[in-house]
Design a protein around this motif. Structure first.
Motif, PDB file in Angstrom:
ATOM      1  N   ALA A 217       0.808  -1.217   0.000  1.00  0.00           N
ATOM      2  CA  ALA A 217       0.000   0.000   0.000  1.00  0.00           C
ATOM      3  C   ALA A 217       0.837   1.261   0.000  1.00  0.00           C
ATOM      4  N   ALA A 218       2.014   1.229   0.634  1.00  0.00           N
ATOM      5  CA  ALA A 218       2.793   2.452   0.783  1.00  0.00           C
ATOM      6  C   ALA A 218       3.669   2.697  -0.430  1.00  0.00           C
ATOM      7  N   PRO A 219       3.566   3.851  -1.046  1.00  0.00           N
ATOM      8  CA  PRO A 219       4.373   4.159  -2.221  1.00  0.00           C
ATOM      9  C   PRO A 219       5.859   4.166  -1.900  1.00  0.00           C
ATOM     10  N   ALA A 220       6.194   4.493  -0.641  1.00  0.00           N
ATOM     11  CA  ALA A 220       7.601   4.611  -0.280  1.00  0.00           C
ATOM     12  C   ALA A 220       8.206   3.275   0.130  1.00  0.00           C
ATOM     13  N   ALA A 221       7.481   2.178  -0.099  1.00  0.00           N
ATOM     14  CA  ALA A 221       7.952   0.873   0.351  1.00  0.00           C
ATOM     15  C   ALA A 221       9.360   0.536  -0.120  1.00  0.00           C
ATOM     16  N   PRO A 222       9.735   0.808  -1.388  1.00  0.00           N
ATOM     17  CA  PRO A 222      11.085   0.466  -1.804  1.00  0.00           C
ATOM     18  C   PRO A 222      12.143   1.172  -0.962  1.00  0.00           C
ATOM     19  N   VAL A 223      11.878   2.432  -0.580  1.00  0.00           N
ATOM     20  CA  VAL A 223      12.853   3.150   0.233  1.00  0.00           C
ATOM     21  C   VAL A 223      12.934   2.531   1.609  1.00  0.00           C
ATOM     22  N   ALA A 224      11.741   2.222   2.203  1.00  0.00           N
ATOM     23  CA  ALA A 224      11.718   1.648   3.539  1.00  0.00           C
ATOM     24  C   ALA A 224      12.372   0.276   3.562  1.00  0.00           C
ATOM     25  N   ALA A 225      12.239  -0.462   2.457  1.00  0.00           N
ATOM     26  CA  ALA A 225      12.782  -1.815   2.431  1.00  0.00           C
ATOM     27  C   ALA A 225      14.301  -1.816   2.349  1.00  0.00           C
ATOM     28  N   ALA A 226      14.902  -0.718   1.918  1.00  0.00           N
ATOM     29  CA  ALA A 226      16.353  -0.682   1.747  1.00  0.00           C
ATOM     30  C   ALA A 226      17.076  -0.758   3.082  1.00  0.00           C
ATOM     31  N   ALA A 227      16.506  -0.159   4.143  1.00  0.00           N
ATOM     32  CA  ALA A 227      17.176  -0.141   5.439  1.00  0.00           C
ATOM     33  C   ALA A 227      17.332  -1.540   6.034  1.00  0.00           C
ATOM     34  N   PRO A 228      16.252  -2.348   6.082  1.00  0.00           N
ATOM     35  CA  PRO A 228      16.416  -3.687   6.648  1.00  0.00           C
ATOM     36  C   PRO A 228      17.409  -4.540   5.876  1.00  0.00           C
ATOM     37  N   ALA A 229      17.564  -4.285   4.571  1.00  0.00           N
ATOM     38  CA  ALA A 229      18.472  -5.104   3.777  1.00  0.00           C
ATOM     39  C   ALA A 229      19.906  -4.998   4.287  1.00  0.00           C
ATOM     40  N   GLY A 234      18.168 -11.733  10.635  1.00  0.00           N
ATOM     41  CA  GLY A 234      17.523 -12.224  11.848  1.00  0.00           C
ATOM     42  C   GLY A 234      17.155 -11.155  12.859  1.00  0.00           C
ATOM     43  N   VAL A 235      17.462  -9.894  12.562  1.00  0.00           N
ATOM     44  CA  VAL A 235      17.117  -8.831  13.511  1.00  0.00           C
ATOM     45  C   VAL A 235      15.633  -8.512  13.379  1.00  0.00           C
ATOM     46  N   PRO A 236      14.867  -8.637  14.468  1.00  0.00           N
ATOM     47  CA  PRO A 236      13.421  -8.351  14.383  1.00  0.00           C
ATOM     48  C   PRO A 236      13.188  -6.885  14.042  1.00  0.00           C
ATOM     49  N   SER A 237      12.206  -6.622  13.201  1.00  0.00           N
ATOM     50  CA  SER A 237      11.870  -5.243  12.860  1.00  0.00           C
ATOM     51  C   SER A 237      10.397  -5.177  12.504  1.00  0.00           C
ATOM     52  N   GLU A 238       9.901  -3.955  12.463  1.00  0.00           N
ATOM     53  CA  GLU A 238       8.495  -3.748  12.147  1.00  0.00           C
ATOM     54  C   GLU A 238       8.344  -2.419  11.417  1.00  0.00           C
ATOM     55  N   THR A 239       7.541  -2.405  10.373  1.00  0.00           N
ATOM     56  CA  THR A 239       7.257  -1.182   9.643  1.00  0.00           C
ATOM     57  C   THR A 239       5.923  -0.631  10.127  1.00  0.00           C
ATOM     58  N   ILE A 240       5.937   0.583  10.645  1.00  0.00           N
ATOM     59  CA  ILE A 240       4.733   1.182  11.223  1.00  0.00           C
ATOM     60  C   ILE A 240       4.280   2.347  10.361  1.00  0.00           C
ATOM     61  N   LYS A 241       3.037   2.308   9.950  1.00  0.00           N
ATOM     62  CA  LYS A 241       2.483   3.406   9.162  1.00  0.00           C
ATOM     63  C   LYS A 241       2.295   4.626  10.064  1.00  0.00           C
TER      64      LYS A 241
END
Length: 463
Positions: A217-229, A234-241
Protein backbone atom coordinates in the motif's frame (compact mmCIF):
# COMPACT_ATOMS: atom_id res chain seq x y z
CA UNK A 1 -34.67 11.58 -1.49
CA UNK A 2 -31.34 9.99 -0.59
CA UNK A 3 -29.26 11.67 2.11
CA UNK A 4 -25.59 12.22 1.32
CA UNK A 5 -23.18 11.77 4.23
CA UNK A 6 -20.14 13.97 3.63
CA UNK A 7 -16.67 13.97 5.16
CA UNK A 8 -17.12 16.38 8.07
CA UNK A 9 -14.73 19.11 9.20
CA UNK A 10 -14.02 17.80 12.68
CA UNK A 11 -11.69 20.64 13.62
CA UNK A 12 -11.33 24.26 12.49
CA UNK A 13 -8.19 23.44 10.51
CA UNK A 14 -9.24 20.11 8.98
CA UNK A 15 -9.15 19.99 5.17
CA UNK A 16 -9.00 16.22 4.67
CA UNK A 17 -8.78 13.09 6.76
CA UNK A 18 -8.46 9.32 6.83
CA UNK A 19 -11.56 7.16 7.09
CA UNK A 20 -10.03 4.84 9.65
CA UNK A 21 -12.97 2.50 10.18
CA UNK A 22 -16.59 2.09 9.25
CA UNK A 23 -18.81 1.31 12.25
CA UNK A 24 -21.76 0.38 10.02
CA UNK A 25 -22.25 -1.73 6.92
CA UNK A 26 -24.55 -1.45 3.93
CA UNK A 27 -28.09 -2.38 4.90
CA UNK A 28 -27.78 -1.19 8.52
CA UNK A 29 -30.48 1.06 9.91
CA UNK A 30 -29.18 4.11 11.75
CA UNK A 31 -30.82 6.72 13.95
CA UNK A 32 -29.71 10.19 14.93
CA UNK A 33 -26.75 9.93 17.30
CA UNK A 34 -25.63 6.48 16.14
CA UNK A 35 -21.90 6.16 15.49
CA UNK A 36 -21.14 5.70 11.80
CA UNK A 37 -17.37 5.91 11.34
CA UNK A 38 -14.02 6.73 12.93
CA UNK A 39 -12.24 9.53 11.10
CA UNK A 40 -8.58 10.34 11.65
CA UNK A 41 -7.58 13.98 11.26
CA UNK A 42 -4.16 15.58 11.69
CA UNK A 43 -4.76 15.76 15.43
CA UNK A 44 -7.17 13.04 16.43
CA UNK A 45 -9.33 10.08 15.64
CA UNK A 46 -12.92 11.18 16.06
CA UNK A 47 -16.22 9.36 15.94
CA UNK A 48 -18.72 10.56 13.33
CA UNK A 49 -22.37 10.41 14.39
CA UNK A 50 -25.47 10.20 12.22
CA UNK A 51 -27.81 13.19 12.30
CA UNK A 52 -30.56 11.60 10.21
CA UNK A 53 -32.49 8.36 10.36
CA UNK A 54 -32.49 5.84 7.54
CA UNK A 55 -30.78 2.84 5.97
CA UNK A 56 -27.15 2.79 4.84
CA UNK A 57 -27.45 1.87 1.17
CA UNK A 58 -23.96 2.67 -0.07
CA UNK A 59 -20.52 3.16 1.48
CA UNK A 60 -18.55 5.18 -1.07
CA UNK A 61 -15.16 5.40 0.65
CA UNK A 62 -13.15 2.36 1.70
CA UNK A 63 -11.78 1.85 5.20
CA UNK A 64 -8.26 3.21 5.54
CA UNK A 65 -8.69 5.71 2.70
CA UNK A 66 -6.26 8.61 3.16
CA UNK A 67 -6.64 12.18 1.93
CA UNK A 68 -10.46 12.25 1.80
CA UNK A 69 -11.33 15.92 1.33
CA UNK A 70 -13.82 17.62 3.62
CA UNK A 71 -17.19 17.68 1.85
CA UNK A 72 -16.59 14.47 -0.12
CA UNK A 73 -19.66 12.20 -0.09
CA UNK A 74 -18.66 9.09 1.85
CA UNK A 75 -22.01 7.27 2.18
CA UNK A 76 -25.65 7.35 1.07
CA UNK A 77 -28.62 6.95 3.42
CA UNK A 78 -32.14 6.11 2.24
CA UNK A 79 -34.88 7.78 4.26
CA UNK A 80 -37.66 5.79 5.88
CA UNK A 81 -40.01 4.40 3.24
CA UNK A 82 -37.64 5.22 0.40
CA UNK A 83 -36.64 2.61 -2.19
CA UNK A 84 -33.14 1.58 -1.08
CA UNK A 85 -32.13 0.27 -4.51
CA UNK A 86 -33.13 3.53 -6.17
CA UNK A 87 -31.19 5.49 -3.55
CA UNK A 88 -28.12 3.35 -4.12
CA UNK A 89 -28.36 3.85 -7.87
CA UNK A 90 -28.42 7.60 -7.37
CA UNK A 91 -25.02 7.56 -5.67
CA UNK A 92 -22.66 9.47 -7.89
CA UNK A 93 -19.56 7.65 -9.12
CA UNK A 94 -17.14 10.57 -8.53
CA UNK A 95 -17.81 10.38 -4.80
CA UNK A 96 -15.97 7.09 -4.61
CA UNK A 97 -12.80 8.60 -6.01
CA UNK A 98 -11.07 9.11 -2.67
CA UNK A 99 -11.04 5.35 -1.97
CA UNK A 100 -7.86 4.63 -3.95
CA UNK A 101 -6.15 7.22 -1.78
CA UNK A 102 -5.82 4.48 0.81
CA UNK A 103 -2.69 3.45 -1.04
CA UNK A 104 -1.17 6.88 -0.79
CA UNK A 105 0.39 8.80 2.05
CA UNK A 106 -1.11 12.15 1.16
CA UNK A 107 -2.63 12.73 4.62
CA UNK A 108 0.04 15.09 5.90
CA UNK A 109 -0.44 17.99 3.50
CA UNK A 110 -3.79 19.30 4.73
CA UNK A 111 -2.36 20.48 7.99
CA UNK A 112 -0.61 23.39 6.33
CA UNK A 113 -3.54 25.56 7.35
CA UNK A 114 -3.21 24.41 10.94
CA UNK A 115 0.17 26.01 11.41
CA UNK A 116 -1.36 29.43 10.99
CA UNK A 117 -3.75 29.08 13.87
CA UNK A 118 -2.46 26.77 16.57
CA UNK A 119 0.63 25.02 17.91
CA UNK A 120 1.45 21.34 18.15
CA UNK A 121 4.01 21.06 20.68
CA UNK A 122 4.97 21.28 18.60
CA UNK A 123 1.85 20.50 16.80
CA UNK A 124 -0.24 23.09 18.35
CA UNK A 125 -1.53 20.71 20.56
CA UNK A 126 -1.67 17.52 18.63
CA UNK A 127 -4.96 16.24 18.82
CA UNK A 128 -6.60 14.84 21.78
CA UNK A 129 -9.88 13.19 21.87
CA UNK A 130 -12.34 11.42 24.02
CA UNK A 131 -12.42 7.78 24.70
CA UNK A 132 -16.13 7.26 24.27
CA UNK A 133 -18.50 9.38 22.21
CA UNK A 134 -16.04 12.15 21.42
CA UNK A 135 -12.61 12.45 19.77
CA UNK A 136 -9.72 10.23 20.82
CA UNK A 137 -5.97 10.73 20.45
CA UNK A 138 -4.49 9.14 17.34
CA UNK A 139 -1.92 6.42 17.21
CA UNK A 140 0.13 4.71 14.50
CA UNK A 141 -1.86 1.48 14.59
CA UNK A 142 -5.25 3.04 13.85
CA UNK A 143 -5.22 3.07 10.05
CA UNK A 144 -3.33 -0.19 9.72
CA UNK A 145 -5.48 -2.03 12.24
CA UNK A 146 -8.86 -0.98 10.86
CA UNK A 147 -9.11 -3.33 7.87
CA UNK A 148 -7.88 -6.28 9.93
CA UNK A 149 -10.38 -5.64 12.69
CA UNK A 150 -13.34 -5.21 10.35
CA UNK A 151 -13.23 -8.63 8.69
CA UNK A 152 -13.93 -10.81 11.75
CA UNK A 153 -16.71 -8.51 12.85
CA UNK A 154 -18.39 -8.68 9.45
CA UNK A 155 -18.01 -12.46 9.42
CA UNK A 156 -19.70 -12.72 12.77
CA UNK A 157 -22.50 -10.50 11.51
CA UNK A 158 -22.40 -8.32 14.63
CA UNK A 159 -20.24 -5.27 15.23
CA UNK A 160 -18.40 -5.10 18.54
CA UNK A 161 -19.17 -1.81 20.25
CA UNK A 162 -15.91 -0.30 21.50
CA UNK A 163 -14.40 3.17 21.72
CA UNK A 164 -11.46 4.02 19.42
CA UNK A 165 -9.10 4.22 22.39
CA UNK A 166 -10.24 0.81 23.64
CA UNK A 167 -9.68 -0.66 20.16
CA UNK A 168 -6.16 0.72 19.96
CA UNK A 169 -5.28 -0.52 23.44
CA UNK A 170 -6.67 -3.93 22.54
CA UNK A 171 -4.63 -4.03 19.32
CA UNK A 172 -1.39 -3.08 21.08
CA UNK A 173 -1.85 -5.46 24.02
CA UNK A 174 -3.30 -8.37 22.06
CA UNK A 175 -6.67 -8.40 23.81
CA UNK A 176 -9.61 -9.95 21.94
CA UNK A 177 -12.46 -7.43 22.16
CA UNK A 178 -14.97 -10.23 21.69
CA UNK A 179 -13.89 -11.69 25.03
CA UNK A 180 -14.69 -8.50 26.96
CA UNK A 181 -17.88 -7.23 28.52
CA UNK A 182 -18.39 -3.51 28.05
CA UNK A 183 -19.13 -1.24 30.98
CA UNK A 184 -19.78 1.86 28.87
CA UNK A 185 -23.08 3.20 27.52
CA UNK A 186 -25.19 0.45 25.94
CA UNK A 187 -22.55 -2.15 26.79
CA UNK A 188 -19.79 -0.33 24.93
CA UNK A 189 -16.22 -1.50 25.61
CA UNK A 190 -14.08 1.32 27.00
CA UNK A 191 -10.46 1.75 28.08
CA UNK A 192 -11.03 0.40 31.61
CA UNK A 193 -12.54 -2.83 30.23
CA UNK A 194 -9.46 -3.50 28.08
CA UNK A 195 -7.06 -2.75 30.93
CA UNK A 196 -8.99 -5.07 33.25
CA UNK A 197 -9.28 -7.84 30.67
CA UNK A 198 -6.92 -10.78 30.09
CA UNK A 199 -3.76 -10.04 28.14
CA UNK A 200 -3.39 -12.16 25.01
CA UNK A 201 -0.15 -13.03 23.27
CA UNK A 202 -1.08 -13.27 19.57
CA UNK A 203 -0.50 -9.53 19.03
CA UNK A 204 3.20 -9.95 18.29
CA UNK A 205 2.50 -12.70 15.80
CA UNK A 206 0.00 -10.54 13.98
CA UNK A 207 2.51 -7.81 13.21
CA UNK A 208 4.52 -9.73 10.60
CA UNK A 209 1.33 -10.62 8.77
CA UNK A 210 0.47 -6.95 8.41
CA UNK A 211 3.82 -6.09 6.88
CA UNK A 212 3.28 -7.40 3.33
CA UNK A 213 -0.02 -5.52 3.01
CA UNK A 214 1.55 -2.30 4.22
CA UNK A 215 4.47 -2.75 1.87
CA UNK A 216 2.10 -2.94 -1.08
CA UNK A 217 0.00 0.00 0.00
CA UNK A 218 2.79 2.45 0.78
CA UNK A 219 4.37 4.16 -2.22
CA UNK A 220 7.60 4.61 -0.28
CA UNK A 221 7.95 0.87 0.35
CA UNK A 222 11.09 0.47 -1.80
CA UNK A 223 12.85 3.15 0.23
CA UNK A 224 11.72 1.65 3.54
CA UNK A 225 12.78 -1.82 2.43
CA UNK A 226 16.35 -0.68 1.75
CA UNK A 227 17.18 -0.14 5.44
CA UNK A 228 16.42 -3.69 6.65
CA UNK A 229 18.47 -5.10 3.78
CA UNK A 230 21.64 -3.65 5.33
CA UNK A 231 20.79 -4.90 8.82
CA UNK A 232 22.17 -8.19 10.19
CA UNK A 233 20.05 -11.17 9.27
CA UNK A 234 17.52 -12.22 11.85
CA UNK A 235 17.12 -8.83 13.51
CA UNK A 236 13.42 -8.35 14.38
CA UNK A 237 11.87 -5.24 12.86
CA UNK A 238 8.49 -3.75 12.15
CA UNK A 239 7.26 -1.18 9.64
CA UNK A 240 4.73 1.18 11.22
CA UNK A 241 2.48 3.41 9.16
CA UNK A 242 2.61 7.00 10.39
CA UNK A 243 -0.61 8.38 11.82
CA UNK A 244 -1.78 11.79 10.63
CA UNK A 245 -0.70 13.15 14.00
CA UNK A 246 2.84 11.82 13.65
CA UNK A 247 3.05 13.07 10.04
CA UNK A 248 2.03 16.51 11.25
CA UNK A 249 4.52 16.47 14.12
CA UNK A 250 7.31 15.51 11.72
CA UNK A 251 6.37 18.10 9.12
CA UNK A 252 5.67 21.02 11.42
CA UNK A 253 8.71 20.58 13.61
CA UNK A 254 10.91 20.27 10.54
CA UNK A 255 9.33 23.47 9.22
CA UNK A 256 9.90 25.18 12.56
CA UNK A 257 13.60 24.38 12.62
CA UNK A 258 14.02 25.23 8.93
CA UNK A 259 12.02 28.46 8.80
CA UNK A 260 12.12 29.89 12.33
CA UNK A 261 15.47 31.41 13.38
CA UNK A 262 15.82 29.93 16.87
CA UNK A 263 18.07 31.33 19.54
CA UNK A 264 18.43 29.97 23.05
CA UNK A 265 18.90 31.53 26.49
CA UNK A 266 19.58 29.45 29.61
CA UNK A 267 19.36 30.30 33.31
CA UNK A 268 19.90 28.33 36.52
CA UNK A 269 17.23 28.88 39.19
CA UNK A 270 17.45 28.17 42.92
CA UNK A 271 14.24 26.28 43.73
CA UNK A 272 14.56 26.20 47.52
CA UNK A 273 12.28 29.19 48.20
CA UNK A 274 9.72 27.95 45.67
CA UNK A 275 9.72 24.46 47.19
CA UNK A 276 9.26 25.92 50.67
CA UNK A 277 6.34 28.07 49.50
CA UNK A 278 4.80 25.10 47.73
CA UNK A 279 4.89 23.08 50.93
CA UNK A 280 3.21 25.86 52.91
CA UNK A 281 0.54 26.42 50.26
CA UNK A 282 -0.21 22.70 49.99
CA UNK A 283 -0.67 22.52 53.74
CA UNK A 284 -3.25 25.30 53.49
CA UNK A 285 -4.96 23.79 50.45
CA UNK A 286 -5.15 20.23 51.79
CA UNK A 287 -8.67 20.71 53.16
CA UNK A 288 -9.82 21.69 49.65
CA UNK A 289 -8.26 18.63 48.04
CA UNK A 290 -5.84 20.71 45.96
CA UNK A 291 -2.15 19.91 45.65
CA UNK A 292 0.22 22.22 43.80
CA UNK A 293 2.97 20.71 41.66
CA UNK A 294 6.26 22.43 40.91
CA UNK A 295 5.09 22.66 37.30
CA UNK A 296 2.01 24.63 38.38
CA UNK A 297 4.23 27.26 39.98
CA UNK A 298 6.51 27.34 36.92
CA UNK A 299 3.50 27.92 34.65
CA UNK A 300 2.46 30.78 36.89
CA UNK A 301 6.00 32.22 36.87
CA UNK A 302 6.16 32.10 33.06
CA UNK A 303 2.73 33.74 32.74
CA UNK A 304 3.64 36.57 35.11
CA UNK A 305 7.01 37.03 33.37
CA UNK A 306 5.28 37.33 29.98
CA UNK A 307 3.03 40.07 31.34
CA UNK A 308 6.02 41.86 32.87
CA UNK A 309 7.88 41.66 29.54
CA UNK A 310 5.07 42.15 26.98
CA UNK A 311 7.53 42.43 24.08
CA UNK A 312 8.19 38.70 24.56
CA UNK A 313 4.49 37.83 24.57
CA UNK A 314 4.21 38.17 20.80
CA UNK A 315 3.73 36.28 17.57
CA UNK A 316 5.39 36.84 14.18
CA UNK A 317 2.84 37.30 11.39
CA UNK A 318 4.66 38.10 8.15
CA UNK A 319 4.89 41.88 7.90
CA UNK A 320 3.13 42.40 11.24
CA UNK A 321 3.75 41.49 14.87
CA UNK A 322 0.90 40.40 17.13
CA UNK A 323 1.31 41.48 20.77
CA UNK A 324 -0.97 39.68 23.22
CA UNK A 325 -2.74 41.35 26.11
CA UNK A 326 -2.71 38.27 28.33
CA UNK A 327 -0.54 35.19 28.85
CA UNK A 328 -2.06 31.87 27.75
CA UNK A 329 0.45 29.12 28.45
CA UNK A 330 0.43 25.88 26.43
CA UNK A 331 1.52 22.96 28.60
CA UNK A 332 3.19 20.03 26.84
CA UNK A 333 1.60 16.67 27.65
CA UNK A 334 2.79 13.37 26.18
CA UNK A 335 0.01 11.14 24.86
CA UNK A 336 0.07 7.78 23.04
CA UNK A 337 1.49 8.36 19.57
CA UNK A 338 2.37 12.02 19.97
CA UNK A 339 2.16 15.19 22.00
CA UNK A 340 -0.52 17.72 22.82
CA UNK A 341 -0.43 21.13 24.46
CA UNK A 342 -3.53 21.98 26.51
CA UNK A 343 -3.77 25.71 27.12
CA UNK A 344 -4.11 27.34 30.54
CA UNK A 345 -5.59 30.76 29.79
CA UNK A 346 -4.85 34.08 31.51
CA UNK A 347 -2.24 32.48 33.76
CA UNK A 348 -0.95 35.72 35.29
CA UNK A 349 -4.37 36.59 36.72
CA UNK A 350 -5.36 33.14 37.98
CA UNK A 351 -4.68 31.94 41.52
CA UNK A 352 -2.32 28.99 41.84
CA UNK A 353 -5.14 26.78 43.12
CA UNK A 354 -7.08 27.40 39.89
CA UNK A 355 -4.01 26.77 37.72
CA UNK A 356 -3.33 23.51 39.58
CA UNK A 357 -6.92 22.29 39.18
CA UNK A 358 -7.05 23.16 35.49
CA UNK A 359 -3.61 21.70 34.74
CA UNK A 360 -4.46 18.43 36.46
CA UNK A 361 -7.80 18.22 34.69
CA UNK A 362 -6.60 18.94 31.15
CA UNK A 363 -3.52 16.72 31.51
CA UNK A 364 -5.65 13.78 32.62
CA UNK A 365 -8.20 14.33 29.86
CA UNK A 366 -5.42 14.78 27.30
CA UNK A 367 -3.96 11.36 28.16
CA UNK A 368 -7.42 9.80 28.03
CA UNK A 369 -8.16 11.60 24.75
CA UNK A 370 -11.01 13.73 26.02
CA UNK A 371 -9.98 17.29 25.18
CA UNK A 372 -12.10 19.53 23.00
CA UNK A 373 -10.22 21.28 20.14
CA UNK A 374 -10.55 24.70 21.74
CA UNK A 375 -8.73 23.40 24.82
CA UNK A 376 -5.50 22.65 22.96
CA UNK A 377 -5.51 25.33 20.26
CA UNK A 378 -4.01 28.76 20.68
CA UNK A 379 -1.66 29.78 23.48
CA UNK A 380 0.79 32.68 23.44
CA UNK A 381 3.81 30.69 24.69
CA UNK A 382 4.62 27.11 25.72
CA UNK A 383 6.32 25.27 28.56
CA UNK A 384 7.77 21.77 28.33
CA UNK A 385 8.94 20.07 31.52
CA UNK A 386 11.07 16.92 31.32
CA UNK A 387 12.36 17.19 34.87
CA UNK A 388 10.35 14.16 35.97
CA UNK A 389 12.53 12.06 33.66
CA UNK A 390 15.73 13.32 35.24
CA UNK A 391 16.65 15.49 32.25
CA UNK A 392 18.99 18.25 33.39
CA UNK A 393 18.69 20.60 30.39
CA UNK A 394 17.32 20.60 26.85
CA UNK A 395 16.39 22.95 24.00
CA UNK A 396 12.77 22.76 22.88
CA UNK A 397 11.50 23.44 19.36
CA UNK A 398 9.21 26.47 19.02
CA UNK A 399 5.54 25.72 18.36
CA UNK A 400 4.58 27.92 15.38
CA UNK A 401 2.97 30.37 15.32
CA UNK A 402 4.15 31.01 18.87
CA UNK A 403 7.46 32.82 19.30
CA UNK A 404 8.86 31.16 22.42
CA UNK A 405 8.87 27.95 24.43
CA UNK A 406 10.44 27.32 27.83
CA UNK A 407 12.23 24.00 28.39
CA UNK A 408 12.49 23.01 32.06
CA UNK A 409 14.87 20.42 33.49
CA UNK A 410 15.04 18.62 36.83
CA UNK A 411 15.73 20.31 40.13
CA UNK A 412 18.80 18.72 41.73
CA UNK A 413 21.29 19.53 44.51
CA UNK A 414 24.14 21.60 43.07
CA UNK A 415 26.75 24.08 44.33
CA UNK A 416 25.16 27.53 44.13
CA UNK A 417 26.02 30.99 45.42
CA UNK A 418 23.41 31.90 48.03
CA UNK A 419 23.88 35.52 49.10
CA UNK A 420 27.67 35.75 49.02
CA UNK A 421 28.35 32.20 50.15
CA UNK A 422 28.77 28.99 48.18
CA UNK A 423 26.21 26.45 49.32
CA UNK A 424 24.30 23.40 48.11
CA UNK A 425 20.91 24.37 46.72
CA UNK A 426 18.17 22.71 44.67
CA UNK A 427 18.94 24.11 41.23
CA UNK A 428 16.86 23.85 38.04
CA UNK A 429 18.05 24.74 34.54
CA UNK A 430 15.54 26.45 32.24
CA UNK A 431 16.16 27.23 28.57
CA UNK A 432 14.04 29.56 26.48
CA UNK A 433 13.82 29.03 22.71
CA UNK A 434 12.95 32.29 20.91
CA UNK A 435 11.92 33.24 17.38
CA UNK A 436 14.45 35.94 16.47
CA UNK A 437 12.07 37.41 13.88
CA UNK A 438 9.75 38.47 16.71
CA UNK A 439 11.92 38.63 19.83
CA UNK A 440 15.36 40.21 20.12
CA UNK A 441 18.09 38.80 22.32
CA UNK A 442 17.77 41.56 24.91
CA UNK A 443 13.99 41.04 25.19
CA UNK A 444 14.45 37.30 25.55
CA UNK A 445 17.06 37.94 28.26
CA UNK A 446 14.63 40.21 30.12
CA UNK A 447 11.99 37.47 30.05
CA UNK A 448 14.41 34.82 31.35
CA UNK A 449 15.63 37.20 34.08
CA UNK A 450 12.04 37.88 35.15
CA UNK A 451 11.27 34.16 35.20
CA UNK A 452 14.38 33.43 37.30
CA UNK A 453 13.51 36.20 39.78
CA UNK A 454 9.93 34.95 40.19
CA UNK A 455 11.12 31.38 40.75
CA UNK A 456 13.73 32.41 43.32
CA UNK A 457 11.42 34.94 45.03
CA UNK A 458 8.05 33.28 44.42
CA UNK A 459 5.98 35.61 46.61
CA UNK A 460 6.34 38.10 43.76
CA UNK A 461 4.02 36.04 41.57
CA UNK A 462 1.32 36.02 44.25
CA UNK A 463 1.19 39.79 44.75
Amino acid sequence: MPIELKMPALSPTMEEGTLARWLVKEGDTVASGDLIAEIETDKATMEFEAVDEGVIVKLLVAEGADGVKVGTVIAIIAEEGEDASAAAASASAPAAAPAPAAASSGGAEPVAAASASSPPVAEKGYGANPETDTPTATKEEVAAAAPAGAAPQAAAGDRIKASPLARRLAESSGVDLASLTGSGPKGRIVKADVEAGPKAKPAAAAAPAAKPAEAKAAPAAPVAAAAPAAAPAGVPSETIKLSNMRKTIARRLAESKQTVPHFYLTVDCNLDALLKLRGELNAGLESRGIKLSVNDLLIKALGVALVEVPDANVQFAGDTLIKFGRADVSMAVAIPGGLITPVITDVANKPLSKIASEAKDVAARARDGKLAPEEYQGGTASISNLGMFGIKQFDAVINPPQAMILAVGAGEPRPYVVGKELAIATVMTATGSFDHRAIDGAVGAQLMAAFKRLVEKPLGMLA
